[in-house]
Design a protein around this motif. Structure first.
Motif, PDB file in Angstrom:
ATOM      1  N   ASP A 178      14.120 -26.893 -27.815  1.00  0.00           N
ATOM      2  CA  ASP A 178      13.691 -25.488 -27.893  1.00  0.00           C
ATOM      3  C   ASP A 178      12.279 -25.313 -27.346  1.00  0.00           C
ATOM      4  O   ASP A 178      11.897 -24.227 -26.918  1.00  0.00           O
ATOM      5  N   LYS A 255      17.771 -23.739 -17.690  1.00  0.00           N
ATOM      6  CA  LYS A 255      17.238 -23.336 -18.982  1.00  0.00           C
ATOM      7  C   LYS A 255      15.728 -23.277 -18.902  1.00  0.00           C
ATOM      8  O   LYS A 255      15.081 -24.229 -18.449  1.00  0.00           O
ATOM      9  N   ILE A 257      12.377 -23.186 -20.961  1.00  0.00           N
ATOM     10  CA  ILE A 257      11.973 -23.630 -22.286  1.00  0.00           C
ATOM     11  C   ILE A 257      10.454 -23.480 -22.438  1.00  0.00           C
ATOM     12  O   ILE A 257       9.694 -23.964 -21.593  1.00  0.00           O
TER      13      ILE A 257
END
Length: 304
Positions: A178, A255, A257
């Motif tokens: 995360d 992604k 992050i």
């Protein structure tokens, strides 16, 4: 038509009826205007006789001043019209163009329909500074972190706190996290870091990029961060890119992050100091403030 144009026209024609016809007034209306001006000034401007109207001594003394006032008023109107139809030169970079430009220009031109906007997209922040100093652009998007003493002739207004993200392929082991620390990124295989355009320029992340430096990066240079994003999407490595750029891109195959600790930059508008600033710059600045005040703080708040 200015306030004193009726006086000037009557003095020129010497006849109230002819002056009224030339100005598009009735004779009684023009006479009423003259009487009001005489009362306001406290002097009689015309003598009436069987030959028409002639200037009094006071009228002769004031006529030249009235002509000058009319000329100045006409110049004022011309200058205002010129400003209304002027060209506004905006300097920007790719990430601003990707995220904000369309919305900004639409909102600005709705409020300033007579202003032509010319956008110059620089390859580096130094291009924007050069354009401002040469007078080629009126204002430019810039980073607060890059301001220096030699830019004292320019004024900066902050608009938005932009977050940096590590961008990784979906299949990368890093995609499970995360947040990503610098230490974790430095553990990645050689050649996996794809330097963004900010890597080779002065950057708020220069301290971070220095840690990624390696011999193989010497000849690796991507001027376009969209290219870097496509390389990440293809699984060729990871990069660190600003949220503004990413907010206007398709992130379905990568992604983004947040870094840990988080890293930000302050994006704003840079323009010539107050006394030299055109009113149209302030008009654009207000539109930019209104738009960025409602812009999502991070990618997490934006739906793609």
């Amino acid at each position: 038509m200015g306030k004193y144009e009726p006086i000037i026209r009557i003095a020129d024609l010497g006849n109230l009826t002819r002056a009224a016809e030339a100005l598009g007034y009735s004779q009684s209306s023009l006479s009423y205007i003259v009487n009001n001006i005489e009362q306001e000034l406290g002097v009689k401007l015309f003598l009436r006789d069987r030959h028409g109207l002639t200037l009094t001594d006071a009228g002769k003394a004031l006529l030249n001043t009235m002509v000058q006032i009319e000329a100045l008023e006409n110049q004022l109107k011309y200058s205002a019209q010129t400003l209304q139809t002027a060209t506004f030169h905006l300097g920007t970079l790719l990430e601003i163009s990707t995220a904000w430009l369309a919305s900004l220009l639409r909102a600005f031109q709705e409020k300033n329909p007579d202003t032509h906007v010319q956008v110059s997209q620089g390859y580096a922040y130094s291009d924007l500074i050069m354009g401002l100093q040469r007078g080629e652009i009126d204002c430019a998007f810039y980073l607060q972190e890059l301001l220096s003493n030699d830019l004292s002739s320019l004024e900066f207004t902050p608009l938005y706190e932009d977050t940096y993200y590590a961008v990784v392929p979906l299949e990368s082991p890093l995609a499970q996290y995360d947040t990503l620390s610098t230490e974790l990124l430095l553990q990645q295989p050689p050649f996996s870091f794809l330097p963004p355009s900010e890597y080779f320029a002065q950057s708020p992340l220069s301290d971070l990029f220095t840690q990624f430096s390696a011999p193989h990066l010497t000849h690796t240079f991507y001027t376009n961060d969209i290219t870097v994003l496509k390389l990440v999407e293809s699984g060729l490595g990871f990069s660190v890119l600003p949220g503004l750029l990413l907010s206007g891109c398709d992130l379905s195959h990568v992604k983004a992050i947040p870094l840990s600790p988080s890293r930000h930059r302050t994006v704003g508008l840079l323009y010539r100091a107050q006394e030299n600033t055109r009113s149209i710059v302030h008009a654009f600045l207000q539109v930019a403030k209104d738009l960025t005040a409602h812009w999502p703080v991070g990618l997490e708040e934006k739906t793609f």
